[in-house]
Design a protein around this motif. Sequence first.
Motif, PDB file in Angstrom:
ATOM      1  N   UNK A 281      10.133  -4.672  -9.713  1.00  0.00           N
ATOM      2  CA  UNK A 281      10.376  -5.274  -8.404  1.00  0.00           C
ATOM      3  C   UNK A 281      11.824  -5.043  -7.951  1.00  0.00           C
ATOM      4  N   UNK A 282      12.788  -5.210  -8.858  1.00  0.00           N
ATOM      5  CA  UNK A 282      14.183  -5.006  -8.468  1.00  0.00           C
ATOM      6  C   UNK A 282      14.476  -3.536  -8.204  1.00  0.00           C
ATOM      7  N   UNK A 283      13.744  -2.633  -8.850  1.00  0.00           N
ATOM      8  CA  UNK A 283      13.860  -1.210  -8.501  1.00  0.00           C
ATOM      9  C   UNK A 283      13.426  -0.999  -7.054  1.00  0.00           C
ATOM     10  N   UNK A 284      12.360  -1.699  -6.650  1.00  0.00           N
ATOM     11  CA  UNK A 284      11.914  -1.620  -5.264  1.00  0.00           C
ATOM     12  C   UNK A 284      12.927  -2.201  -4.299  1.00  0.00           C
ATOM     13  N   UNK A 285      13.592  -3.296  -4.699  1.00  0.00           N
ATOM     14  CA  UNK A 285      14.625  -3.887  -3.855  1.00  0.00           C
ATOM     15  C   UNK A 285      15.793  -2.929  -3.642  1.00  0.00           C
ATOM     16  N   UNK A 286      16.047  -2.077  -4.615  1.00  0.00           N
ATOM     17  CA  UNK A 286      17.113  -1.080  -4.504  1.00  0.00           C
ATOM     18  C   UNK A 286      16.687   0.135  -3.674  1.00  0.00           C
ATOM     19  N   UNK A 287      15.443   0.153  -3.234  1.00  0.00           N
ATOM     20  CA  UNK A 287      14.971   1.271  -2.420  1.00  0.00           C
ATOM     21  C   UNK A 287      14.253   2.350  -3.194  1.00  0.00           C
ATOM     22  N   UNK A 288      13.968   2.081  -4.481  1.00  0.00           N
ATOM     23  CA  UNK A 288      13.326   3.092  -5.307  1.00  0.00           C
ATOM     24  C   UNK A 288      11.822   3.176  -5.089  1.00  0.00           C
ATOM     25  N   UNK A 289      11.264   4.333  -5.415  1.00  0.00           N
ATOM     26  CA  UNK A 289       9.818   4.518  -5.438  1.00  0.00           C
ATOM     27  C   UNK A 289       9.354   4.145  -6.840  1.00  0.00           C
ATOM     28  N   UNK A 290       8.435   3.209  -6.967  1.00  0.00           N
ATOM     29  CA  UNK A 290       8.162   2.553  -8.244  1.00  0.00           C
ATOM     30  C   UNK A 290       6.826   2.950  -8.857  1.00  0.00           C
ATOM     31  N   UNK A 291       6.863   3.229 -10.145  1.00  0.00           N
ATOM     32  CA  UNK A 291       5.655   3.505 -10.917  1.00  0.00           C
ATOM     33  C   UNK A 291       5.747   2.712 -12.214  1.00  0.00           C
ATOM     34  N   UNK A 292       4.706   1.943 -12.518  1.00  0.00           N
ATOM     35  CA  UNK A 292       4.704   1.143 -13.734  1.00  0.00           C
ATOM     36  C   UNK A 292       3.457   1.388 -14.555  1.00  0.00           C
ATOM     37  N   UNK A 293       3.580   1.251 -15.868  1.00  0.00           N
ATOM     38  CA  UNK A 293       2.445   1.462 -16.766  1.00  0.00           C
ATOM     39  C   UNK A 293       2.406   0.349 -17.805  1.00  0.00           C
ATOM     40  N   UNK A 294       1.225   0.049 -18.256  1.00  0.00           N
ATOM     41  CA  UNK A 294       1.060  -0.933 -19.324  1.00  0.00           C
ATOM     42  C   UNK A 294      -0.256  -0.669 -20.030  1.00  0.00           C
ATOM     43  N   UNK A 295      -0.298  -1.044 -21.304  1.00  0.00           N
ATOM     44  CA  UNK A 295      -1.525  -0.840 -22.078  1.00  0.00           C
ATOM     45  C   UNK A 295      -2.596  -1.863 -21.716  1.00  0.00           C
ATOM     46  N   UNK A 296      -2.171  -3.058 -21.299  1.00  0.00           N
ATOM     47  CA  UNK A 296      -3.101  -4.161 -21.030  1.00  0.00           C
ATOM     48  C   UNK A 296      -3.538  -4.130 -19.559  1.00  0.00           C
ATOM     49  N   UNK A 297      -4.762  -3.748 -19.311  1.00  0.00           N
ATOM     50  CA  UNK A 297      -5.280  -3.657 -17.941  1.00  0.00           C
ATOM     51  C   UNK A 297      -5.336  -5.029 -17.279  1.00  0.00           C
ATOM     52  N   UNK A 298      -5.475  -6.098 -18.085  1.00  0.00           N
ATOM     53  CA  UNK A 298      -5.547  -7.446 -17.516  1.00  0.00           C
ATOM     54  C   UNK A 298      -4.222  -7.859 -16.885  1.00  0.00           C
ATOM     55  N   UNK A 299      -3.122  -7.446 -17.497  1.00  0.00           N
ATOM     56  CA  UNK A 299      -1.805  -7.749 -16.921  1.00  0.00           C
ATOM     57  C   UNK A 299      -1.609  -7.001 -15.614  1.00  0.00           C
ATOM     58  N   UNK A 372     -20.103   6.264 -20.386  1.00  0.00           N
ATOM     59  CA  UNK A 372     -19.507   6.509 -19.066  1.00  0.00           C
ATOM     60  C   UNK A 372     -19.675   5.309 -18.134  1.00  0.00           C
ATOM     61  N   UNK A 373     -20.812   4.639 -18.175  1.00  0.00           N
ATOM     62  CA  UNK A 373     -21.065   3.542 -17.243  1.00  0.00           C
ATOM     63  C   UNK A 373     -20.278   2.281 -17.573  1.00  0.00           C
ATOM     64  N   UNK A 374     -19.626   2.240 -18.751  1.00  0.00           N
ATOM     65  CA  UNK A 374     -18.848   1.070 -19.141  1.00  0.00           C
ATOM     66  C   UNK A 374     -17.336   1.296 -19.095  1.00  0.00           C
ATOM     67  N   UNK A 375     -16.918   2.495 -18.768  1.00  0.00           N
ATOM     68  CA  UNK A 375     -15.495   2.816 -18.850  1.00  0.00           C
ATOM     69  C   UNK A 375     -14.663   2.181 -17.734  1.00  0.00           C
ATOM     70  N   UNK A 376     -15.265   1.860 -16.598  1.00  0.00           N
ATOM     71  CA  UNK A 376     -14.483   1.381 -15.461  1.00  0.00           C
ATOM     72  C   UNK A 376     -13.829   0.029 -15.750  1.00  0.00           C
ATOM     73  N   UNK A 377     -14.441  -0.801 -16.598  1.00  0.00           N
ATOM     74  CA  UNK A 377     -13.852  -2.102 -16.913  1.00  0.00           C
ATOM     75  C   UNK A 377     -13.694  -2.310 -18.413  1.00  0.00           C
ATOM     76  N   UNK A 378     -13.702  -1.212 -19.169  1.00  0.00           N
ATOM     77  CA  UNK A 378     -13.579  -1.303 -20.621  1.00  0.00           C
ATOM     78  C   UNK A 378     -12.145  -1.638 -21.019  1.00  0.00           C
ATOM     79  N   UNK A 379     -11.986  -2.600 -21.912  1.00  0.00           N
ATOM     80  CA  UNK A 379     -10.675  -2.931 -22.480  1.00  0.00           C
ATOM     81  C   UNK A 379     -10.624  -2.325 -23.873  1.00  0.00           C
ATOM     82  N   UNK A 380      -9.774  -1.320 -24.026  1.00  0.00           N
ATOM     83  CA  UNK A 380      -9.744  -0.546 -25.262  1.00  0.00           C
ATOM     84  C   UNK A 380      -9.221  -1.369 -26.433  1.00  0.00           C
TER      85      UNK A 380
END
Length: 536
Positions: A281-299, A372-380
Amino acid sequence: HVHLDFQRPELESVLSLHDIKIGTDCLDIPLPRHDSEYPHKRPFLILSFDYDYAKRKFNLCDEDEVLSDDISRLSIIDKNRPTVASVLSRVTLIRSALELFGVGISIDTCATDVGMLWKGIAGKEILSRCMEETSSWSIQIHTLGTKYKREEQNEMRDRFAFLNFPGPVKIKDPTNEFLLIREVELDEKGTPLYPRYPTKDILNEENDSRPPLGVYFGRILGGIRDWRGNNRLERLSLKKRSYLGPTSMDAELSLIMTNLGKVQKNSFCFEPFVGTGSILLTCGLRGGYCCGADLDIRVLRGRNENENIISNFQQFNLVRPDLVRSDNSLYSRHYLTDKPMYDAIITDPPYGIRAGARKSGSKLEHPRPVSEDQRHDHIAQTQVYHVSDVMADLLNVAARNLVIGGRLVYIIPSMTDFDAKTDLPRHDCLKLVNVCYQPLQVELGRRVVTMEKVVEYDPLQKDKYLSSVWVNGQQSAEKCARIRERLMEAVKLKPGYEEKARYRKQKRVETREAKKRAKREAKGIISLNTNATGSD
């Protein structure tokens, strides 16, 4: 005073965005009594610019223009002759800046220094530039928490009566505000070590007789005395955000980290352990283009449509970030490009103190494939991600994907025996820029580390890079990997630990039982309501 160790590195990073280097484009002038035995870092810094250089570099005529209280606006870098205040106000830890007229070891020596300036050509230049016949003015006194009565403050002002400014005196919102600072000895929390009034209305003559560390007099730049006023930082407080987690980073340290990473408008910023997105968020406040990643899809998804990372960005009218569910240990499998693309990677990796690190993987030797039909909401499935591997992978991802000159800024917790020269992870493609330390407890602190990419990454050398991350091999890696265990060992040695541990355990049991009772009672009410509805 919590982040005094960060002050100079943050300032140097912001100045470098304007191609200003301390020691080359300006001089760092020693503070008064800099050779004293005072043990703590001092919250002042004197920079001296050549006047011709300053006139070319800055718009000196508009220094009284009042700064915006919008951090996102102050973060936009204007290299077309900005004011000094607009440059320095981006530094999170700077409260104000003065055009310094004089400095001394006492009020009298400071007044003498100001008088010498005022009688010369420089004084006439300053007077013609900032003071007109109708310009209002005032002189304020700042004594760093030391109590002085109004009569005593007026006596201090009288020492500078020779200035004889034209125009009327105006206490509130004057055209020019001048500040007299009497610097005293402070403890690590910013409280006077030798207060004049340790008890109410009783003057301690011994403390009163102590000379100041320094006295400074100058004109306030940017129109306001405290750039952090008007709730400028409070507006970004975690308490006011819609989506939080237990490891969300506080706004002040996040802003400092983005400055250390030299994030500016259109910078491509990446957070590989994004969590609730507080740093992103603070990167965005500085005017940056932001990309974030995380292993936990729920977060990444958040609690609901109104409580997630996107809603935090919308709260501050920022462009929504790109969020990717990915594993930093398998970065090259998720992102197929080999081209460096990030200007900054700013992150707080998981160390297992409050949240343990995990990576993709199964305990089973032959896990069942996901259809394949379960991958869209699968939590690894996940497995433990050792802290030494977290750091090795983070530096390798940064070395591979930062552009030359791009910066990696990360936090690493450490005990008191931590040696930054030998225990910090290293990489052949990254240069260590600075390490800032913040003590948290007697045994524990955290370091904010800034590294800069100086050499292009060679994929064929990956194994060599990873094998040389830790200077002392496993010994250095263990200091990071066992931080929680070592902290618990230190806590157990404290007097009264066993008693406190039993009390906390009892409170946890009571809390669990209370929650169970509340659930049972809630089910009972629902059951009664259902029966009542049926009988009607």
